[in-house]
Design a protein around this motif. Sequence first.
Motif, PDB file in Angstrom:
ATOM      1  N   GLY A 124      18.669  50.210  -4.055  1.00 53.36           N
ATOM      2  CA  GLY A 124      17.305  50.855  -2.686  1.00 53.36           C
ATOM      3  C   GLY A 124      18.729  51.441  -1.770  1.00 53.36           C
ATOM      4  N   VAL A 125      18.293  52.912  -2.065  1.00 54.00           N
ATOM      5  CA  VAL A 125      19.587  53.324  -0.783  1.00 54.00           C
ATOM      6  C   VAL A 125      18.870  53.221   0.187  1.00 54.00           C
ATOM      7  N   GLY A 126      20.620  52.855   0.537  1.00 53.74           N
ATOM      8  CA  GLY A 126      20.285  52.373   2.400  1.00 53.74           C
ATOM      9  C   GLY A 126      20.124  51.218   2.908  1.00 53.74           C
ATOM     10  N   GLY A 127      20.477  50.344   1.488  1.00 51.89           N
ATOM     11  CA  GLY A 127      19.979  49.138   1.851  1.00 51.89           C
ATOM     12  C   GLY A 127      21.133  48.134   2.022  1.00 51.89           C
ATOM     13  N   ARG A 128      21.591  46.660   2.418  1.00 52.93           N
ATOM     14  CA  ARG A 128      22.331  45.913   2.507  1.00 52.93           C
ATOM     15  C   ARG A 128      23.177  45.466   1.282  1.00 52.93           C
ATOM     16  N   ARG A 129      24.218  45.637   1.412  1.00 51.71           N
ATOM     17  CA  ARG A 129      24.604  44.638   0.886  1.00 51.71           C
ATOM     18  C   ARG A 129      26.562  45.330   1.035  1.00 51.71           C
ATOM     19  N   ASP A 130      27.545  43.751   0.287  1.00 50.01           N
ATOM     20  CA  ASP A 130      28.534  43.929   0.508  1.00 50.01           C
ATOM     21  C   ASP A 130      29.407  44.976   0.148  1.00 50.01           C
ATOM     22  N   ALA A 131      30.613  45.439   0.292  1.00 51.39           N
ATOM     23  CA  ALA A 131      31.676  45.966  -0.613  1.00 51.39           C
ATOM     24  C   ALA A 131      32.413  45.143  -1.200  1.00 51.39           C
ATOM     25  N   LEU A 132      32.887  45.923  -2.455  1.00 50.85           N
ATOM     26  CA  LEU A 132      33.956  44.644  -2.888  1.00 50.85           C
ATOM     27  C   LEU A 132      34.701  44.990  -4.018  1.00 50.85           C
ATOM     28  N   LEU A 133      36.100  44.998  -4.011  1.00 45.42           N
ATOM     29  CA  LEU A 133      37.220  44.967  -5.018  1.00 45.42           C
ATOM     30  C   LEU A 133      37.077  44.016  -6.283  1.00 45.42           C
ATOM     31  N   VAL A 134      37.279  44.438  -7.171  1.00 46.02           N
ATOM     32  CA  VAL A 134      37.765  43.428  -8.198  1.00 46.02           C
ATOM     33  C   VAL A 134      39.056  43.907  -9.230  1.00 46.02           C
ATOM     34  N   ARG A 135      39.344  42.398  -9.539  1.00 44.96           N
ATOM     35  CA  ARG A 135      40.508  42.533 -10.183  1.00 44.96           C
ATOM     36  C   ARG A 135      40.516  42.090 -11.703  1.00 44.96           C
ATOM     37  N   ALA A 136      39.974  43.003 -13.236  1.00 42.92           N
ATOM     38  CA  ALA A 136      39.634  42.924 -13.907  1.00 42.92           C
ATOM     39  C   ALA A 136      40.928  42.453 -15.044  1.00 42.92           C
ATOM     40  N   ASP A 137      41.588  41.829 -15.440  1.00 41.75           N
ATOM     41  CA  ASP A 137      42.935  41.911 -16.088  1.00 41.75           C
ATOM     42  C   ASP A 137      43.796  43.231 -16.232  1.00 41.75           C
ATOM     43  N   ARG A 138      43.562  44.152 -17.052  1.00 43.42           N
ATOM     44  CA  ARG A 138      43.886  45.263 -16.047  1.00 43.42           C
ATOM     45  C   ARG A 138      44.087  46.488 -15.520  1.00 43.42           C
ATOM     46  N   HIS A 139      42.340  46.095 -15.275  1.00 46.65           N
ATOM     47  CA  HIS A 139      41.497  47.017 -14.152  1.00 46.65           C
ATOM     48  C   HIS A 139      41.143  46.627 -12.464  1.00 46.65           C
ATOM     49  N   TRP A 140      41.375  47.782 -11.570  1.00 47.89           N
ATOM     50  CA  TRP A 140      40.976  47.825 -10.583  1.00 47.89           C
ATOM     51  C   TRP A 140      39.312  48.546 -10.535  1.00 47.89           C
ATOM     52  N   LEU A 141      38.412  47.393  -9.662  1.00 54.34           N
ATOM     53  CA  LEU A 141      37.116  48.091  -9.762  1.00 54.34           C
ATOM     54  C   LEU A 141      37.120  48.131  -8.197  1.00 54.34           C
ATOM     55  N   ILE A 142      36.345  49.430  -7.468  1.00 49.45           N
ATOM     56  CA  ILE A 142      35.505  48.864  -5.952  1.00 49.45           C
ATOM     57  C   ILE A 142      34.163  49.470  -6.461  1.00 49.45           C
ATOM     58  N   GLY A 143      32.953  48.769  -5.766  1.00 57.53           N
ATOM     59  CA  GLY A 143      31.698  49.180  -6.077  1.00 57.53           C
ATOM     60  C   GLY A 143      31.189  48.403  -5.338  1.00 57.53           C
TER      61      GLY A 143
END
Lengths: 253, 253, 253
Positions: free
Chosen positions: B76-95
């Motif tokens: 839902g564009v404009g909805g509420r949710r937090d932002a995350l940083l994830v470390r998964a083995d060799r990868h970093w993710l933001i979303g």
Amino acid sequence: MLRDDVERIALLTDFGVGPYVGQLHLLLASQAGDRPVVDLIHDLPPFRPDLAAYLLPALLRDLPPACLHLCVVDPGVGGRRDALLVRADRHWLIGPDNGLLTLVARGAKQRRAWRLDWRPPWLSDSFHGRDLFVPLAVRALCGEPIGAEPVDLESLAGAAWPEERAQIIYQDHYGNLMTALRAEGFSTRRRIRAGGQTLRHARTFCEVPPGEAFWYANAFGLVELAVNQGRAAEVLGLDVGDPVEVLADASGG
Amino acid sequence: MLRDDVERIALLTDFGVGPYVGQLHLLLASQAGDRPVVDLIHDLPPFRPDLAAYLLPALLRDLPPACLHLCVVDPGVGGRRDALLVRADRHWLIGPDNGLLTLVARGAKQRRAWRLDWRPPWLSDSFHGRDLFVPLAVRALCGEPIGAEPVDLESLAGAAWPEERAQIIYQDHYGNLMTALRAEGFSTRRRIRAGGQTLRHARTFCEVPPGEAFWYANAFGLVELAVNQGRAAEVLGLDVGDPVEVLADASGG
Amino acid sequence: MLRDDVERIALLTDFGVGPYVGQLHLLLASQAGDRPVVDLIHDLPPFRPDLAAYLLPALLRDLPPACLHLCVVDPGVGGRRDALLVRADRHWLIGPDNGLLTLVARGAKQRRAWRLDWRPPWLSDSFHGRDLFVPLAVRALCGEPIGAEPVDLESLAGAAWPEERAQIIYQDHYGNLMTALRAEGFSTRRRIRAGGQTLRHARTFCEVPPGEAFWYANAFGLVELAVNQGRAAEVLGLDVGDPVEVLADASGG
């Protein structure tokens, strides 16, 4: 001047998917130094500089400075029009004198325009993006002469176009419809008549029931028609180029 | 930590064709140093983090390390949710914390997650990819504070989702249909019921007659429905989100 | 040799939109040094190396040298064919021995071809672009052995194909239809019979009335069918692979 000021290059065209964009990239990669070349948009309304011209200032509004925007939307392939270099505040632009760059230039506080008279020894009839505008950009970035003659903004194609238009200028991937109406100063009490429906304002998609059409101020500063969890273009039966009607303010204002 | 470990940036979104991806590129080109920025995928199922979440681990499986994956699929564009940083083995993710990153995190041997509390001074309602996630990524890459608070994986949205799903999660350019079933350990004697047909396994397209639907282990490690010299989506009449049925093993297993 | 000569990499595939191209980019970004990687074309006719082969020389004609073109169009995914390295004048190419590279090689003044025998320890059945051709390109760019055995051009798949074909090989974003007929030496008095219409030559789109179909010499040097302000594919009801007929010269020549 331009050579020292430009750190990256953006491409804005109506070339869509296919082999045309890649050719620009390969030529720029080999000739424009180490500057990154970024695809900003390639689905500008085909052959419609009169619509794309209203999208450009919105697209550039929040982008970083020191970028040369290489812009190509040509109505009649093979037709005649001059080539322009425009300085619009923090941005540089190169493109045809068919109105495409006129509203970006006009909307800038600091603005200048030059007609470019240099032509390459060979020039295809149908691919001026590759054969004229890239070479002009490369020469400008290398500090070589491009036959730049200052021109008055009033003399450019599109100089008489209005600041805004109640018209669909772009349909995005989700079926949302952008208009050439600026959201800033556009009262949220106003309603828009489009595709047989009367649309009210919502701040975000979540504020209306699924399937309902509304208008909102998009992230580029334009009035956009949208449908929560749906495709506005299909729900409203509208396409790029179609007009919309701004109704009198509900408060009578 | 992230600053020294990340050599390149990948973009994973449901933005499709249009002006949104280019805006991310231009901002990253000007702010994220000389790191290459690569379009990994932009046709993730629109608005469906619950489906895209199953595709992400498959896409990342064979990719090089030291990459920050910037992921945006928002229901839902404009909805509420937090932002995350994830470390998964060799990868970093933001979303966003809407499940999109949960299965990548859960499937990694070494995994950590942080909730990101920093917010930019201005934030549009509808383009958090540009206005929130890119600034967060840039700050992280520059070693500036982003208000990272470690969080338990069990507290993330989607934490209760199953490891696999008998469901179509992606249709590719050729009309092939990827499911959220992992091919590893999936007996090649099994049959899949989909679109009114019963599909058997084949190792490659060439092993079945033209026009015949089958399932195979795709190059991402997922069970995929395909048709030799045809489009499975059309032959089977199936779309992203549709369920499939795994039949009991032919050997009774 | 190749290592010192290649300054950039171009990708030419039938992968379309989706996750496949991005995987090539990420692997090349991490393994091929700082060389720029450019998407030259990704909508080559799917599974049709026999058509794409005629487009490649046209696409490469005006492009800068010192580029390694990584080419993938595979008819039967999982089928057998060798891997090739080709030197065609200023260009290097890597791809399958299914005819895709044959016409580029044959049309070059200086040309050489090698069969590549090196194989990675693990190789998926269905994604040789990522799992075979990228590793081969990376090894070649690093100067590592790839088992290159010189081969005679006459021994390549497609060696017996004609130089030109009266056939549609590509439909572009605007609906224009490119043929495998070379424009150079093709008399402008000739007419082409296609889709039930007889098309005459025009130099540019502007020279014919709106809606009228014509043929012209496109910017790649091919004979192309087009419609002024319209989509030739729809007006003529033709698709990629369809034949066209070259009528006898109006002057009897």
